[in-house]
Design a protein around this motif. Sequence first.
Motif, PDB file in Angstrom:
ATOM      1  N   TYR A   1      36.174  34.177  41.496  1.00 64.81           N
ATOM      2  CA  TYR A   1      35.451  35.267  42.151  1.00 64.81           C
ATOM      3  C   TYR A   1      36.446  36.245  42.763  1.00 64.81           C
ATOM      4  O   TYR A   1      37.549  35.847  43.166  1.00 64.81           O
ATOM      5  CB  TYR A   1      34.554  34.729  43.278  1.00 64.81           C
ATOM      6  CG  TYR A   1      33.441  33.854  42.783  1.00 64.81           C
ATOM      7  CD1 TYR A   1      32.196  34.387  42.472  1.00 64.81           C
ATOM      8  CD2 TYR A   1      33.620  32.482  42.625  1.00 64.81           C
ATOM      9  CE1 TYR A   1      31.171  33.585  42.002  1.00 64.81           C
ATOM     10  CE2 TYR A   1      32.605  31.673  42.158  1.00 64.81           C
ATOM     11  CZ  TYR A   1      31.380  32.228  41.849  1.00 64.81           C
ATOM     12  OH  TYR A   1      30.366  31.426  41.381  1.00 64.81           O
ATOM     13  N   ASN A   2      36.036  37.510  42.877  1.00 63.02           N
ATOM     14  CA  ASN A   2      36.887  38.470  43.575  1.00 63.02           C
ATOM     15  C   ASN A   2      36.572  38.457  45.069  1.00 63.02           C
ATOM     16  O   ASN A   2      35.714  37.708  45.528  1.00 63.02           O
ATOM     17  CB  ASN A   2      36.762  39.877  42.956  1.00 63.02           C
ATOM     18  CG  ASN A   2      35.375  40.463  43.095  1.00 63.02           C
ATOM     19  OD1 ASN A   2      34.581  40.054  43.938  1.00 63.02           O
ATOM     20  ND2 ASN A   2      35.075  41.446  42.259  1.00 63.02           N
TER      21      ASN A   2
ATOM     22  N   LYS B   1      35.221  35.349  36.274  1.00 63.13           N
ATOM     23  CA  LYS B   1      35.270  34.583  35.032  1.00 63.13           C
ATOM     24  C   LYS B   1      34.944  33.119  35.297  1.00 63.13           C
ATOM     25  O   LYS B   1      35.365  32.559  36.292  1.00 63.13           O
ATOM     26  CB  LYS B   1      36.661  34.680  34.403  1.00 63.13           C
ATOM     27  CG  LYS B   1      36.736  34.087  33.011  1.00 63.13           C
ATOM     28  CD  LYS B   1      37.992  34.517  32.311  1.00 63.13           C
ATOM     29  CE  LYS B   1      37.929  34.169  30.831  1.00 63.13           C
ATOM     30  NZ  LYS B   1      39.143  34.572  30.130  1.00 63.13           N
ATOM     31  N   GLN B   2      34.184  32.526  34.380  1.00 65.62           N
ATOM     32  CA  GLN B   2      33.956  31.080  34.442  1.00 65.62           C
ATOM     33  C   GLN B   2      34.959  30.428  33.493  1.00 65.62           C
ATOM     34  O   GLN B   2      35.017  30.752  32.317  1.00 65.62           O
ATOM     35  CB  GLN B   2      32.526  30.752  34.013  1.00 65.62           C
ATOM     36  CG  GLN B   2      32.174  29.305  34.234  1.00 65.62           C
ATOM     37  CD  GLN B   2      30.697  29.059  33.999  1.00 65.62           C
ATOM     38  OE1 GLN B   2      30.274  28.803  32.883  1.00 65.62           O
ATOM     39  NE2 GLN B   2      29.919  29.151  35.058  1.00 65.62           N
ATOM     40  N   LEU B   3      35.771  29.534  34.052  1.00 70.28           N
ATOM     41  CA  LEU B   3      36.819  28.892  33.259  1.00 70.28           C
ATOM     42  C   LEU B   3      36.352  27.603  32.611  1.00 70.28           C
ATOM     43  O   LEU B   3      36.879  27.197  31.580  1.00 70.28           O
ATOM     44  CB  LEU B   3      38.034  28.584  34.148  1.00 70.28           C
ATOM     45  CG  LEU B   3      38.740  29.774  34.775  1.00 70.28           C
ATOM     46  CD1 LEU B   3      39.926  29.287  35.581  1.00 70.28           C
ATOM     47  CD2 LEU B   3      39.176  30.773  33.726  1.00 70.28           C
TER      48      LEU B   3
ATOM     49  N   ASP C   1      44.378  33.289  33.172  1.00 69.01           N
ATOM     50  CA  ASP C   1      45.373  34.267  32.739  1.00 69.01           C
ATOM     51  C   ASP C   1      45.198  35.632  33.395  1.00 69.01           C
ATOM     52  O   ASP C   1      45.825  36.611  32.967  1.00 69.01           O
ATOM     53  CB  ASP C   1      45.336  34.398  31.214  1.00 69.01           C
ATOM     54  CG  ASP C   1      43.948  34.765  30.695  1.00 69.01           C
ATOM     55  OD1 ASP C   1      43.037  35.065  31.513  1.00 69.01           O
ATOM     56  OD2 ASP C   1      43.758  34.761  29.462  1.00 69.01           O
ATOM     57  N   GLY C   2      44.359  35.722  34.423  1.00 71.18           N
ATOM     58  CA  GLY C   2      44.174  36.992  35.117  1.00 71.18           C
ATOM     59  C   GLY C   2      43.273  37.964  34.378  1.00 71.18           C
ATOM     60  O   GLY C   2      43.200  39.139  34.725  1.00 71.18           O
ATOM     61  N   ILE C   3      42.577  37.462  33.355  1.00 75.05           N
ATOM     62  CA  ILE C   3      41.678  38.292  32.556  1.00 75.05           C
ATOM     63  C   ILE C   3      40.236  38.002  32.977  1.00 75.05           C
ATOM     64  O   ILE C   3      39.857  36.854  33.158  1.00 75.05           O
ATOM     65  CB  ILE C   3      41.857  37.995  31.049  1.00 75.05           C
ATOM     66  CG1 ILE C   3      43.314  38.181  30.623  1.00 75.05           C
ATOM     67  CG2 ILE C   3      40.919  38.858  30.212  1.00 75.05           C
ATOM     68  CD1 ILE C   3      43.854  39.580  30.779  1.00 75.05           C
ATOM     69  N   ASP C   4      39.427  39.061  33.102  1.00 83.57           N
ATOM     70  CA  ASP C   4      38.033  38.858  33.520  1.00 83.57           C
ATOM     71  C   ASP C   4      37.140  38.536  32.320  1.00 83.57           C
ATOM     72  O   ASP C   4      37.616  38.444  31.180  1.00 83.57           O
ATOM     73  CB  ASP C   4      37.518  40.060  34.323  1.00 83.57           C
ATOM     74  CG  ASP C   4      37.328  41.313  33.473  1.00 83.57           C
ATOM     75  OD1 ASP C   4      37.317  41.233  32.226  1.00 83.57           O
ATOM     76  OD2 ASP C   4      37.179  42.404  34.077  1.00 83.57           O
TER      77      ASP C   4
ATOM     78  N   TYR D   1      38.756  30.658  43.806  1.00 86.16           N
ATOM     79  CA  TYR D   1      38.346  29.803  42.701  1.00 86.16           C
ATOM     80  C   TYR D   1      37.516  28.672  43.266  1.00 86.16           C
ATOM     81  O   TYR D   1      37.813  28.113  44.314  1.00 86.16           O
ATOM     82  CB  TYR D   1      39.523  29.308  41.871  1.00 86.16           C
ATOM     83  CG  TYR D   1      40.646  28.608  42.600  1.00 86.16           C
ATOM     84  CD1 TYR D   1      40.801  27.227  42.499  1.00 86.16           C
ATOM     85  CD2 TYR D   1      41.572  29.324  43.354  1.00 86.16           C
ATOM     86  CE1 TYR D   1      41.854  26.586  43.127  1.00 86.16           C
ATOM     87  CE2 TYR D   1      42.624  28.688  43.985  1.00 86.16           C
ATOM     88  CZ  TYR D   1      42.758  27.318  43.870  1.00 86.16           C
ATOM     89  OH  TYR D   1      43.789  26.684  44.508  1.00 86.16           O
ATOM     90  N   LYS D   2      36.418  28.384  42.573  1.00 85.97           N
ATOM     91  CA  LYS D   2      35.435  27.422  43.066  1.00 85.97           C
ATOM     92  C   LYS D   2      35.247  26.293  42.066  1.00 85.97           C
ATOM     93  O   LYS D   2      35.072  26.538  40.870  1.00 85.97           O
ATOM     94  CB  LYS D   2      34.099  28.128  43.320  1.00 85.97           C
ATOM     95  CG  LYS D   2      33.017  27.195  43.850  1.00 85.97           C
ATOM     96  CD  LYS D   2      31.854  27.974  44.421  1.00 85.97           C
ATOM     97  CE  LYS D   2      30.879  28.392  43.365  1.00 85.97           C
ATOM     98  NZ  LYS D   2      29.658  28.978  43.944  1.00 85.97           N
ATOM     99  N   LEU D   3      35.305  25.080  42.575  1.00 82.28           N
ATOM    100  CA  LEU D   3      34.997  23.878  41.797  1.00 82.28           C
ATOM    101  C   LEU D   3      33.630  23.391  42.250  1.00 82.28           C
ATOM    102  O   LEU D   3      33.423  23.155  43.447  1.00 82.28           O
ATOM    103  CB  LEU D   3      36.046  22.792  42.063  1.00 82.28           C
ATOM    104  CG  LEU D   3      35.724  21.390  41.545  1.00 82.28           C
ATOM    105  CD1 LEU D   3      35.801  21.337  40.032  1.00 82.28           C
ATOM    106  CD2 LEU D   3      36.654  20.355  42.156  1.00 82.28           C
TER     107      LEU D   3
END
Length: 95
Positions: free
Chosen positions: A37-38, A45-47, A62-65, A78-80
Motif C-alpha cells: 500500500y502507499n 500491488k498484491q504480491l 520490484d517497485g512496480i505497481d 506491506y501487509k501480511l
Amino acid sequence: SPEPADFGLTNYPNPFNPDTTIRFSVPSDGRVIVTIYNIKGQRVKQLLNEQVVAGRYAVVWDGIDHTGNPCSSGVYFYKLRTNSKTLVRKMLMLK
C-alpha cells in the motif's frame, strides 16, 4: 526444518532501490495475502494470495505497481494477512 514459533514479517533492504525482499513466517497452514500500500492507504500491488503450509517464505517487490508502472520514492506499507492475524510494516523506497 522446524515450524516457526510465531508470525514474522520483515523486509530487506530497507530503504531500498529498486527492489526489496519481504520475508514472512506463518505458524500454521492457510491462505496468505501479501499486499503493498502507499502512504494514502491505496493498494499498489498484491504480491501473493495463496494457500501455504506453515513455514518461512520470501517474496520480492520490484517497485512496480499493479499497472506495470514504477512507483515513486516514498513510504510504503506491506501487509501480511492470514485467517487469524494481520501484520503491517513500513518501508522506504529511495531513488
